[in-house]
Design a protein around this motif. Sequence first.
Motif, PDB file in Angstrom:
ATOM      1  N   SER A  38       0.854  -1.193   0.000  1.00 36.37           N
ATOM      2  CA  SER A  38       0.000   0.000   0.000  1.00 36.37           C
ATOM      3  C   SER A  38       0.886   1.239   0.000  1.00 36.37           C
ATOM      4  O   SER A  38       1.905   1.293   0.684  1.00 36.37           O
ATOM      5  N   LEU A  63      -1.857  11.470  -6.055  1.00 33.08           N
ATOM      6  CA  LEU A  63      -2.220  10.052  -6.211  1.00 33.08           C
ATOM      7  C   LEU A  63      -2.083   9.575  -7.656  1.00 33.08           C
ATOM      8  O   LEU A  63      -1.489   8.536  -7.913  1.00 33.08           O
ATOM      9  N   SER A  64      -2.628  10.342  -8.596  1.00 33.28           N
ATOM     10  CA  SER A  64      -2.576   9.913 -10.005  1.00 33.28           C
ATOM     11  C   SER A  64      -1.143   9.935 -10.539  1.00 33.28           C
ATOM     12  O   SER A  64      -0.768   9.080 -11.355  1.00 33.28           O
ATOM     13  N   GLU A  99       0.435   6.760  -9.276  1.00 36.18           N
ATOM     14  CA  GLU A  99      -0.107   5.626 -10.019  1.00 36.18           C
ATOM     15  C   GLU A  99       0.569   5.512 -11.388  1.00 36.18           C
ATOM     16  O   GLU A  99       1.015   4.433 -11.799  1.00 36.18           O
ATOM     17  N   THR A 100       0.693   6.641 -12.073  1.00 35.06           N
ATOM     18  CA  THR A 100       1.345   6.667 -13.387  1.00 35.06           C
ATOM     19  C   THR A 100       2.812   6.262 -13.275  1.00 35.06           C
ATOM     20  O   THR A 100       3.317   5.485 -14.093  1.00 35.06           O
ATOM     21  N   MET A 125       3.128   2.522 -12.875  1.00 36.30           N
ATOM     22  CA  MET A 125       2.866   1.820 -14.139  1.00 36.30           C
ATOM     23  C   MET A 125       4.031   1.987 -15.117  1.00 36.30           C
ATOM     24  O   MET A 125       4.398   1.052 -15.818  1.00 36.30           O
ATOM     25  N   ASN A 135       0.166  -3.591 -11.374  1.00 42.27           N
ATOM     26  CA  ASN A 135      -1.033  -2.880 -11.814  1.00 42.27           C
ATOM     27  C   ASN A 135      -1.651  -2.210 -10.595  1.00 42.27           C
ATOM     28  O   ASN A 135      -2.434  -2.829  -9.876  1.00 42.27           O
ATOM     29  N   PRO A 136      -1.310  -0.948 -10.321  1.00 44.02           N
ATOM     30  CA  PRO A 136      -1.793  -0.281  -9.114  1.00 44.02           C
ATOM     31  C   PRO A 136      -3.287   0.058  -9.180  1.00 44.02           C
ATOM     32  O   PRO A 136      -3.816   0.330 -10.256  1.00 44.02           O
ATOM     33  N   MET A 137      -3.947  -0.003  -8.033  1.00 50.22           N
ATOM     34  CA  MET A 137      -5.358   0.379  -7.932  1.00 50.22           C
ATOM     35  C   MET A 137      -5.458   1.603  -7.032  1.00 50.22           C
ATOM     36  O   MET A 137      -4.955   1.594  -5.907  1.00 50.22           O
ATOM     37  N   ASN A 138      -6.121   2.635  -7.522  1.00 51.25           N
ATOM     38  CA  ASN A 138      -6.291   3.884  -6.792  1.00 51.25           C
ATOM     39  C   ASN A 138      -7.698   3.903  -6.198  1.00 51.25           C
ATOM     40  O   ASN A 138      -8.678   3.862  -6.920  1.00 51.25           O
ATOM     41  N   ILE A 163      -2.913   4.000  -2.848  1.00 45.67           N
ATOM     42  CA  ILE A 163      -2.748   3.095  -3.983  1.00 45.67           C
ATOM     43  C   ILE A 163      -2.437   1.712  -3.415  1.00 45.67           C
ATOM     44  O   ILE A 163      -1.585   1.567  -2.533  1.00 45.67           O
ATOM     45  N   ILE A 183      -1.365  -2.203  -4.387  1.00 45.13           N
ATOM     46  CA  ILE A 183      -0.743  -3.036  -5.421  1.00 45.13           C
ATOM     47  C   ILE A 183      -0.809  -4.481  -4.955  1.00 45.13           C
ATOM     48  O   ILE A 183      -0.271  -4.821  -3.891  1.00 45.13           O
TER      49      ILE A 183
END
Length: 184
Positions: A69, A78-79, A82-83, A86, A93-96, A101, A103
Amino acid sequence: MNEEVTFVLDSAKESMDGSISHLEKALVKIRAGKASPVMLSTVMVEYYGSVTPLSQVSNINTPDARTISVQPWEKNILSDIETAIMNSNLGFNPMNNGEMIIINVPPLTEERRVQLVKQAKSEAEDAKVSIRSARQEANKELKALDISEDLLKNAEVDVQELTDSYSKKVDAILSIKETEIMKV
Protein backbone atom coordinates in the motif's frame (compact mmCIF):
# COMPACT_ATOMS: atom_id res chain seq x y z
CA MET A 1 54.72 -7.00 6.41
CA ASN A 2 55.58 -3.84 4.54
CA GLU A 3 53.27 -0.84 5.16
CA GLU A 4 52.75 -0.24 1.42
CA VAL A 5 51.74 -3.89 0.90
CA THR A 6 49.26 -3.65 3.79
CA PHE A 7 47.79 -0.53 2.19
CA VAL A 8 47.34 -2.30 -1.17
CA LEU A 9 45.67 -5.29 0.55
CA ASP A 10 43.34 -3.02 2.54
CA SER A 11 42.45 -1.15 -0.63
CA ALA A 12 41.64 -4.42 -2.43
CA LYS A 13 39.56 -5.61 0.54
CA GLU A 14 37.62 -2.33 0.56
CA SER A 15 36.92 -2.64 -3.16
CA MET A 16 35.76 -6.25 -2.73
CA ASP A 17 33.52 -5.22 0.19
CA GLY A 18 31.98 -2.68 -2.17
CA SER A 19 31.27 -5.44 -4.69
CA ILE A 20 29.52 -7.52 -2.02
CA SER A 21 27.38 -4.60 -0.80
CA HIS A 22 26.45 -3.75 -4.40
CA LEU A 23 25.41 -7.37 -4.96
CA GLU A 24 23.28 -7.37 -1.82
CA LYS A 25 21.51 -4.16 -2.92
CA ALA A 26 20.90 -5.59 -6.39
CA LEU A 27 19.51 -8.85 -5.01
CA VAL A 28 17.11 -7.02 -2.68
CA LYS A 29 15.42 -5.57 -5.76
CA ILE A 30 14.82 -9.05 -7.21
CA ARG A 31 11.53 -10.09 -5.69
CA ALA A 32 11.09 -13.51 -4.19
CA GLY A 33 7.30 -13.78 -4.23
CA LYS A 34 6.79 -11.73 -1.08
CA ALA A 35 5.67 -8.11 -1.18
CA SER A 36 8.29 -5.64 0.06
CA PRO A 37 8.49 -1.82 0.10
CA VAL A 38 11.96 -2.16 -1.47
CA MET A 39 10.28 -3.29 -4.70
CA LEU A 40 9.22 0.32 -5.27
CA SER A 41 12.62 1.83 -4.40
CA THR A 42 13.35 2.68 -8.05
CA VAL A 43 10.03 4.46 -8.66
CA MET A 44 10.41 8.21 -9.16
CA VAL A 45 7.48 10.66 -9.01
CA GLU A 46 7.11 14.15 -10.51
CA TYR A 47 6.55 16.27 -7.38
CA TYR A 48 6.36 20.07 -7.58
CA GLY A 49 8.50 20.14 -10.70
CA SER A 50 11.25 17.81 -9.53
CA VAL A 51 11.67 14.06 -9.84
CA THR A 52 11.54 12.58 -6.34
CA PRO A 53 11.80 8.99 -5.01
CA LEU A 54 8.39 7.55 -4.13
CA SER A 55 9.50 6.90 -0.55
CA GLN A 56 9.98 10.67 -0.03
CA VAL A 57 6.39 11.60 -0.93
CA SER A 58 4.49 8.72 0.67
CA ASN A 59 4.36 5.92 3.22
CA ILE A 60 4.91 2.50 1.68
CA ASN A 61 3.66 -0.50 3.69
CA THR A 62 3.02 -4.19 3.25
CA PRO A 63 -0.22 -5.06 5.07
CA ASP A 64 0.24 -8.71 4.06
CA ALA A 65 2.62 -10.89 2.02
CA ARG A 66 0.84 -10.18 -1.30
CA THR A 67 -0.07 -6.47 -0.97
CA ILE A 68 1.81 -3.17 -1.03
CA SER A 69 0.00 0.00 0.00
CA VAL A 70 1.23 3.47 -0.93
CA GLN A 71 -0.28 6.35 1.04
CA PRO A 72 0.85 9.75 -0.30
CA TRP A 73 1.26 12.64 2.09
CA GLU A 74 -0.73 14.81 -0.32
CA LYS A 75 -3.82 13.36 -2.02
CA ASN A 76 -3.37 15.50 -5.15
CA ILE A 77 -0.38 13.41 -6.28
CA LEU A 78 -2.22 10.05 -6.21
CA SER A 79 -2.58 9.91 -10.01
CA ASP A 80 1.08 10.93 -10.49
CA ILE A 81 2.18 8.07 -8.21
CA GLU A 82 -0.11 5.63 -10.02
CA THR A 83 1.34 6.67 -13.39
CA ALA A 84 4.92 6.46 -12.08
CA ILE A 85 4.35 2.90 -10.79
CA MET A 86 2.87 1.82 -14.14
CA ASN A 87 5.72 3.47 -16.08
CA SER A 88 8.40 1.95 -13.82
CA ASN A 89 8.21 -1.33 -15.76
CA LEU A 90 7.92 -3.44 -12.58
CA GLY A 91 4.91 -5.37 -13.87
CA PHE A 92 2.53 -4.04 -11.22
CA ASN A 93 -1.03 -2.88 -11.81
CA PRO A 94 -1.79 -0.28 -9.11
CA MET A 95 -5.36 0.38 -7.93
CA ASN A 96 -6.29 3.88 -6.79
CA ASN A 97 -9.13 4.03 -4.23
CA GLY A 98 -9.03 7.81 -3.74
CA GLU A 99 -7.14 7.53 -0.45
CA MET A 100 -4.16 5.34 -1.30
CA ILE A 101 -2.75 3.09 -3.98
CA ILE A 102 -2.96 -0.64 -3.48
CA ILE A 103 -0.74 -3.04 -5.42
CA ASN A 104 -1.49 -6.75 -5.43
CA VAL A 105 1.76 -8.64 -5.95
CA PRO A 106 0.89 -11.70 -8.05
CA PRO A 107 2.40 -15.04 -7.05
CA LEU A 108 5.39 -15.98 -9.17
CA THR A 109 5.02 -18.60 -11.88
CA GLU A 110 7.66 -21.31 -12.20
CA GLU A 111 8.88 -19.71 -15.44
CA ARG A 112 9.22 -16.30 -13.75
CA ARG A 113 11.09 -17.87 -10.84
CA VAL A 114 13.61 -19.38 -13.26
CA GLN A 115 14.04 -15.94 -14.93
CA LEU A 116 14.63 -14.30 -11.53
CA VAL A 117 17.24 -16.94 -10.62
CA LYS A 118 19.02 -16.20 -13.92
CA GLN A 119 18.91 -12.49 -13.10
CA ALA A 120 20.35 -13.18 -9.62
CA LYS A 121 23.11 -15.34 -11.13
CA SER A 122 23.94 -12.53 -13.55
CA GLU A 123 24.25 -10.06 -10.64
CA ALA A 124 26.47 -12.54 -8.78
CA GLU A 125 28.69 -12.96 -11.83
CA ASP A 126 29.01 -9.17 -12.12
CA ALA A 127 30.13 -9.09 -8.47
CA LYS A 128 32.72 -11.80 -9.14
CA VAL A 129 34.03 -9.88 -12.15
CA SER A 130 34.33 -6.79 -9.96
CA ILE A 131 36.20 -8.81 -7.30
CA ARG A 132 38.59 -10.23 -9.91
CA SER A 133 39.24 -6.77 -11.27
CA ALA A 134 40.07 -5.60 -7.72
CA ARG A 135 42.53 -8.52 -7.52
CA GLN A 136 44.07 -7.54 -10.85
CA GLU A 137 44.40 -3.91 -9.72
CA ALA A 138 45.99 -4.97 -6.41
CA ASN A 139 48.51 -7.22 -8.17
CA LYS A 140 49.40 -4.39 -10.56
CA GLU A 141 49.95 -2.03 -7.62
CA LEU A 142 52.07 -4.63 -5.81
CA LYS A 143 54.33 -5.10 -8.86
CA ALA A 144 54.82 -1.33 -9.03
CA LEU A 145 56.12 -1.26 -5.44
CA ASP A 146 59.84 -1.49 -4.76
CA ILE A 147 59.77 -4.67 -2.66
CA SER A 148 61.65 -7.97 -2.58
CA GLU A 149 60.61 -10.90 -4.78
CA ASP A 150 59.61 -13.00 -1.74
CA LEU A 151 57.47 -10.24 -0.26
CA LEU A 152 55.80 -9.74 -3.64
CA LYS A 153 54.99 -13.48 -3.97
CA ASN A 154 53.58 -13.59 -0.42
CA ALA A 155 51.47 -10.50 -1.05
CA GLU A 156 50.11 -11.96 -4.30
CA VAL A 157 49.15 -15.14 -2.41
CA ASP A 158 47.34 -12.97 0.18
CA VAL A 159 45.47 -11.15 -2.59
CA GLN A 160 44.44 -14.48 -4.13
CA GLU A 161 43.22 -15.78 -0.75
CA LEU A 162 41.21 -12.58 -0.32
CA THR A 163 39.72 -13.02 -3.80
CA ASP A 164 38.80 -16.65 -3.09
CA SER A 165 37.12 -15.77 0.21
CA TYR A 166 35.04 -13.01 -1.42
CA SER A 167 34.06 -15.31 -4.30
CA LYS A 168 32.81 -17.82 -1.71
CA LYS A 169 30.79 -15.03 -0.04
CA VAL A 170 29.18 -14.23 -3.40
CA ASP A 171 28.31 -17.92 -3.90
CA ALA A 172 26.79 -18.11 -0.41
CA ILE A 173 24.69 -14.96 -0.93
CA LEU A 174 23.51 -16.25 -4.32
CA SER A 175 22.61 -19.63 -2.86
CA ILE A 176 20.44 -18.01 -0.18
CA LYS A 177 18.68 -15.80 -2.74
CA GLU A 178 18.16 -18.73 -5.12
CA THR A 179 16.50 -20.76 -2.35
CA GLU A 180 14.35 -17.74 -1.44
CA ILE A 181 13.19 -17.27 -5.06
CA MET A 182 12.43 -20.93 -5.73
CA LYS A 183 10.51 -21.42 -2.47
CA VAL A 184 6.78 -21.51 -3.27
